[in-house]
Structures are given as structure tokens and as C-alpha cells.
Design a protein around this motif. Structure first.
Motif, short mmCIF file in Angstrom:
data_model
loop_
_atom_site.label_atom_id
_atom_site.label_comp_id
_atom_site.label_asym_id
_atom_site.label_seq_id
_atom_site.Cartn_x
_atom_site.Cartn_y
_atom_site.Cartn_z
N SER A 116 5.64 12.98 -10.76
CA SER A 116 7.09 12.74 -10.73
C SER A 116 7.60 12.49 -9.31
O SER A 116 8.75 12.10 -9.13
CB SER A 116 7.82 13.93 -11.35
OG SER A 116 7.53 15.10 -10.61
N ASN A 117 6.77 12.72 -8.31
CA ASN A 117 7.17 12.52 -6.91
C ASN A 117 6.17 11.58 -6.24
O ASN A 117 5.32 12.01 -5.47
CB ASN A 117 7.20 13.87 -6.18
CG ASN A 117 7.82 13.75 -4.80
OD1 ASN A 117 8.51 12.78 -4.50
ND2 ASN A 117 7.55 14.73 -3.96
N PRO A 118 6.24 10.29 -6.52
CA PRO A 118 5.23 9.34 -6.04
C PRO A 118 5.35 9.09 -4.53
O PRO A 118 6.39 9.35 -3.91
CB PRO A 118 5.53 8.08 -6.83
CG PRO A 118 6.97 8.17 -7.14
CD PRO A 118 7.26 9.63 -7.34
N ARG A 119 4.29 8.56 -3.96
CA ARG A 119 4.28 8.23 -2.54
C ARG A 119 5.12 6.97 -2.29
O ARG A 119 5.20 6.09 -3.16
CB ARG A 119 2.86 7.98 -2.07
CG ARG A 119 1.96 9.21 -2.11
CD ARG A 119 0.54 8.84 -1.78
NE ARG A 119 -0.04 8.01 -2.85
CZ ARG A 119 -1.15 7.28 -2.71
NH1 ARG A 119 -1.76 7.25 -1.56
NH2 ARG A 119 -1.62 6.57 -3.72
N PRO A 120 5.72 6.87 -1.08
CA PRO A 120 6.46 5.64 -0.75
C PRO A 120 5.54 4.43 -0.78
O PRO A 120 4.36 4.51 -0.43
CB PRO A 120 6.99 5.92 0.65
CG PRO A 120 6.99 7.40 0.78
CD PRO A 120 5.84 7.88 -0.03
N LEU A 121 6.13 3.27 -1.16
CA LEU A 121 5.36 2.02 -1.26
C LEU A 121 5.78 1.11 -0.12
O LEU A 121 6.97 0.79 0.03
CB LEU A 121 5.62 1.34 -2.62
CG LEU A 121 4.84 0.05 -2.89
CD1 LEU A 121 3.35 0.34 -2.92
CD2 LEU A 121 5.29 -0.55 -4.22
N ILE A 122 4.83 0.73 0.73
CA ILE A 122 5.09 -0.14 1.88
C ILE A 122 4.63 -1.55 1.50
O ILE A 122 3.47 -1.76 1.13
CB ILE A 122 4.36 0.36 3.13
CG1 ILE A 122 4.84 1.78 3.48
CG2 ILE A 122 4.62 -0.57 4.31
CD1 ILE A 122 4.11 2.40 4.64
N VAL A 123 5.57 -2.53 1.62
CA VAL A 123 5.31 -3.91 1.20
C VAL A 123 5.46 -4.82 2.41
O VAL A 123 6.44 -4.71 3.17
CB VAL A 123 6.29 -4.34 0.08
CG1 VAL A 123 5.96 -5.75 -0.39
CG2 VAL A 123 6.24 -3.34 -1.07
N THR A 124 4.48 -5.71 2.62
CA THR A 124 4.53 -6.68 3.71
C THR A 124 4.89 -8.06 3.14
O THR A 124 4.16 -8.58 2.27
CB THR A 124 3.18 -6.76 4.44
OG1 THR A 124 2.84 -5.46 4.94
CG2 THR A 124 3.24 -7.74 5.60
N PHE A 170 0.86 -1.19 0.00
CA PHE A 170 0.00 0.00 0.00
C PHE A 170 0.89 1.23 0.00
O PHE A 170 2.08 1.17 0.35
CB PHE A 170 -0.93 0.02 1.21
CG PHE A 170 -0.23 -0.04 2.53
CD1 PHE A 170 0.12 1.12 3.20
CD2 PHE A 170 0.10 -1.26 3.10
CE1 PHE A 170 0.78 1.07 4.42
CE2 PHE A 170 0.75 -1.33 4.32
CZ PHE A 170 1.09 -0.17 4.98
N ARG A 171 0.29 2.36 -0.39
CA ARG A 171 1.01 3.62 -0.48
C ARG A 171 0.86 4.40 0.85
O ARG A 171 -0.20 4.38 1.48
CB ARG A 171 0.47 4.47 -1.62
CG ARG A 171 0.67 3.86 -2.99
CD ARG A 171 2.07 4.09 -3.50
NE ARG A 171 2.26 3.49 -4.85
CZ ARG A 171 3.34 3.65 -5.58
NH1 ARG A 171 4.33 4.41 -5.12
NH2 ARG A 171 3.45 3.07 -6.76
N ALA A 172 1.92 5.08 1.25
CA ALA A 172 1.87 5.91 2.45
C ALA A 172 1.29 7.28 2.12
O ALA A 172 1.77 7.94 1.20
CB ALA A 172 3.28 6.06 3.04
N GLY A 173 0.25 7.66 2.87
CA GLY A 173 -0.36 8.97 2.63
C GLY A 173 -1.55 8.88 1.70
O GLY A 173 -1.81 7.84 1.08
N PRO A 174 -2.30 9.98 1.57
CA PRO A 174 -3.48 10.00 0.70
C PRO A 174 -3.09 9.97 -0.78
O PRO A 174 -1.96 10.31 -1.13
CB PRO A 174 -4.18 11.31 1.06
CG PRO A 174 -3.09 12.18 1.58
CD PRO A 174 -2.11 11.27 2.26
N PRO A 175 -4.01 9.59 -1.64
CA PRO A 175 -3.72 9.55 -3.08
C PRO A 175 -3.35 10.93 -3.61
O PRO A 175 -3.72 11.96 -3.06
CB PRO A 175 -5.01 9.04 -3.70
CG PRO A 175 -5.73 8.37 -2.59
CD PRO A 175 -5.36 9.09 -1.35
N ILE A 176 -2.62 10.92 -4.72
CA ILE A 176 -2.23 12.18 -5.37
C ILE A 176 -3.48 12.90 -5.86
O ILE A 176 -4.38 12.31 -6.46
CB ILE A 176 -1.27 11.90 -6.55
CG1 ILE A 176 0.05 11.35 -6.00
CG2 ILE A 176 -1.02 13.16 -7.36
CD1 ILE A 176 1.01 10.93 -7.08
N GLY A 177 -3.52 14.21 -5.57
CA GLY A 177 -4.68 15.02 -5.98
C GLY A 177 -5.72 15.17 -4.89
O GLY A 177 -6.74 15.83 -5.09
#
Length: 337
Positions: A264-272, A247-254
Motif C-alpha cells: 500500500s506504500n509503493p516506492r516513488p517512480l522516476i521517469v526520464t 525505475f523505482r527509487a530504493g530497493p524492491p519491497i521485501g
């Protein structure tokens, strides 16, 4: 009210007398006219005589009615006069009563003035006696003032001594209890915080954080998650079956805080992953791993708690400040050169 009724009755009587005088005048004129007509009857025919007789009869009837009305007016006038006489008698009686009342009030005024003089004398005597008693009592109290002051000072000193001892004892007891309570609370808080941090670290021990992974432009959430899973498996060479979720950290872009954020500056991706060992191996046991895919560099880091991130940041800042040369060292090096 009586005077108003009397004026009305007098006015009515005057009007009645005027009407009577007018009717009498009309009656005289009618009688005179009848006398003149009587002298001409001997020259009339039978029919004319009957007509004149009928006219005369009508005139007599009118005069009789006028006379009856006159008598009625006279009776009304007499009644009005009697009523006025009665009202006058009542007014005379009321006047006598008012005179008696005035005499009574005059007598009462004299009695009240006499009583007031006597009351003033009694009050003056009473005040003199009470003032004398108060002065004597005050003089007696003043004489005993020094003795009272000494007794009061001794009593206050004794009370202060008792209060000081009790306050000191109470303060020591309260301070000891407060220290014990504060110490116990601090221990409980520290243990609870340590346990919470331990649980949080255990929860994050299977996670890795990948920075710089582009976000999918798919409109459906499931499609974006599927794209991220496929990219992670390809980047880390970890089989899809060993990746539980991402899942992505933080709310969706926009939206939210990312409303003005660009692609060009995507959210960090957290992988379990399936176990902590695989996660530690992937992020190089906490040191971080840099992976290149199609010419792009991606960083794989451990999923740290807030406290761990803060400690790492402070450590980096201290290391950075140590590496920067001071102004004194720079001047020394330039001099040596």
C-alpha cells in the motif's frame, strides 16, 4: 678412586685365602682317607685292587689340581699385595704433595694480606690528593659564579630577542601562506561543488517523479518495468515513444530497507523523458502537478538533487512555523472576542 680399588683388592685377597684354606682342608681329608684305604688292600682281590688303585689315582689327580689352583691363588695374592704396596706408595706421595700445596697457599695468603694493606694506603693517599684538587677547583668556580650568571643572562636575552624576531617573521609568512592556500582551496572546492551540482541538475532536468504509483506483482523485472511504462503513458498522456526509461527509487519491497514495507506504500517512480521542456511542462515548472486517475490522486514532481530537496524542506518548515499562531496572539484574540 684409588681407595675404592684398594678395598676391592683386599676383599678379593681375603676370599682367595679362604678358598685356599678350604682346599687344604679337603686335601688333608683325602690323604687321610687314602691311608685308611691302603690298610685294607691286602685283603682285596685283583679286580678290587685295580678299582681301588684307579680311585686312588683319581684322588691324587684331584689333589694335584687343587694344589695347582692353590699355587695360582698364592701368585694372585702376591700380585695383589704388590699392587697394594704400590698404591700405598702413591697415596704417600699424594699426601706429601698436598702438604706442599698447603704450605704454598699459606705463603700466598700472607703475601696477599700484605699487598692489601699497601693498596689501601695508596688508595687513601690518592683520594686525599684528588679531593683536595676538586675542592680547590670548586671554590674557584664558585668565585666566578656571579660573573658567569651575568654573561649567561646577557646571552639568553640576546637569543630570546633573535628568536622572537624570527618567530614573528616566520608566523606572519606562514599565516599569509596558509590564508592564501585556504582561500584557493575554498574557491576550488566551491567551483567543483557548483560544477558537480550543475551537472547533477542537468542530469535530472529530464526526469519527473511520480508518487503513489502501485508496484506490479510480476516476478520478472522487465515485466514490472513494462507495466510502469504503460501506466505512466496513460497517466500523463505522453506517448510511449517520448518516454526513455523509468525505475523505482530504493530497493524492491521485501529486501534491504524495504523488508517490512507493504504494497500500500509503493516506492516513488522516476521517469526520464526525451527533453527537459517536456519534463518541466509535466511537473508544472517545478510547482508539482496533481493528476487523478480512476479516483486516485497522483503527484508529479521534479527530480531534485539532495541540496535542492533540503532547501525546499527548510523553506516549508519556515513557512509552516509562520502560519502557526503564537500563544500570545491566541490569548489576544480570545480577549477581543
Amino acid at each position: 678412586m684409588v681407595t675404592d680399588n684398594t678395598d676391592e683388592k683386599l676383599a678379593a685377597a681375603r676370599t682367595a685365602y679362604k678358598n685356599i684354606a678350604k682346599k687344604i682342608e679337603n686335601l688333608d681329608n683325602t690323604a687321610r682317607k687314602s691311608k685308611e684305604n691302603t690298610l685294607t688292600w691286602k685283603h682285596l682281590s685283583k679286580d678290587q685292587y685295580e678299582e681301588e688303585l684307579a680311585d686312588l689315582t683319581n684322588i691324587l689327580d684331584d689333589n694335584l689340581n687343587a694344589f695347582v689352583l692353590l699355587m695360582n691363588c698364592v701368585d694372585d695374592s702376591l700380585k695383589t699385595i704388590n699392587q697394594l704396596k704400590t698404591e700405598n706408595d702413591k697415596l704417600t706421595e699424594y699426601s706429601n704433595i698436598c702438604g706442599k700445596v698447603e704450605e704454598m697457599f699459606t705463603d700466598w695468603k700472607g703475601e696477599l694480606q700484605s699487598s692489601t694493606v699497601n693498596i689501601e694506603d695508596d688508595v687513601k693517599n690518592c683520594v686525599k690528593e684528588n679531593l683536595k684538587s676538586v675542592v680547590e677547583t670548586t671554590v674557584s668556580k664558585i668565585a666566578n659564579t656571579e660573573k658567569f650568571k651575568k654573561s649567561f643572562a646577557d646571552a639568553v636575552q640576546g637569543v630570546q630577542s633573535k628568536i622572537s624576531k624570527q618567530a614573528e617573521k616566520t608566523f606572519k609568512t606562514s599565516l599569509t601562506d596558509a590564508l592564501k592556500t585556504s582561500q584557493n582551496e575554498m574557491i576550488e572546492h566551491t567551483v567543483a561543488r557548483h560544477d558537480a551540482d550543475q551537472l547533477e541538475r542537468e542530469k535530472r532536468s529530464r526526469n519527473i517523479v511520480i508518487v503513489g504509483v502501485p508496484e506490479s506483482s510480476a516476478s520478472e523485472t522487465n515485466d514490472r518495468i513494462a507495466a510502469d511504462l504503460e501506466f505512466v503513458s496513460e497517466l500523463t498522456q505522453i506517448p510511449r515513444i517520448k518516454i526513455e526509461k523509468c525505475f523505482r527509487a530504493g530497493p524492491p519491497i521485501g529486501t534491504g530497507s524495504n523488508v517490512n514495507r507493504e504494497r500500500s506504500n509503493p516506492r516513488p517512480l522516476i521517469v526520464t523523458l526525451e527533453n527537459p521542456d517536456l519534463a518541466r511542462k509535466t511537473h508544472k515548472y517545478g510547482n508539482g502537478s496533481r493528476v487523478v486517475n480512476e479516483g486516485t490522486h497522483y503527484w508529479i514532481n521534479p527530480d531534485l538533487t539532495r541540496a535542492e530537496r533540503k532547501a525546499n524542506y527548510e523553506a516549508r518548515q519556515r513557512l509552516k512555523s509562520r502560519r502557526q499562531p503564537t500563544g500570545e496572539n491566541s490569548e489576544t484574540v480570545a480577549t477581543d472576542e
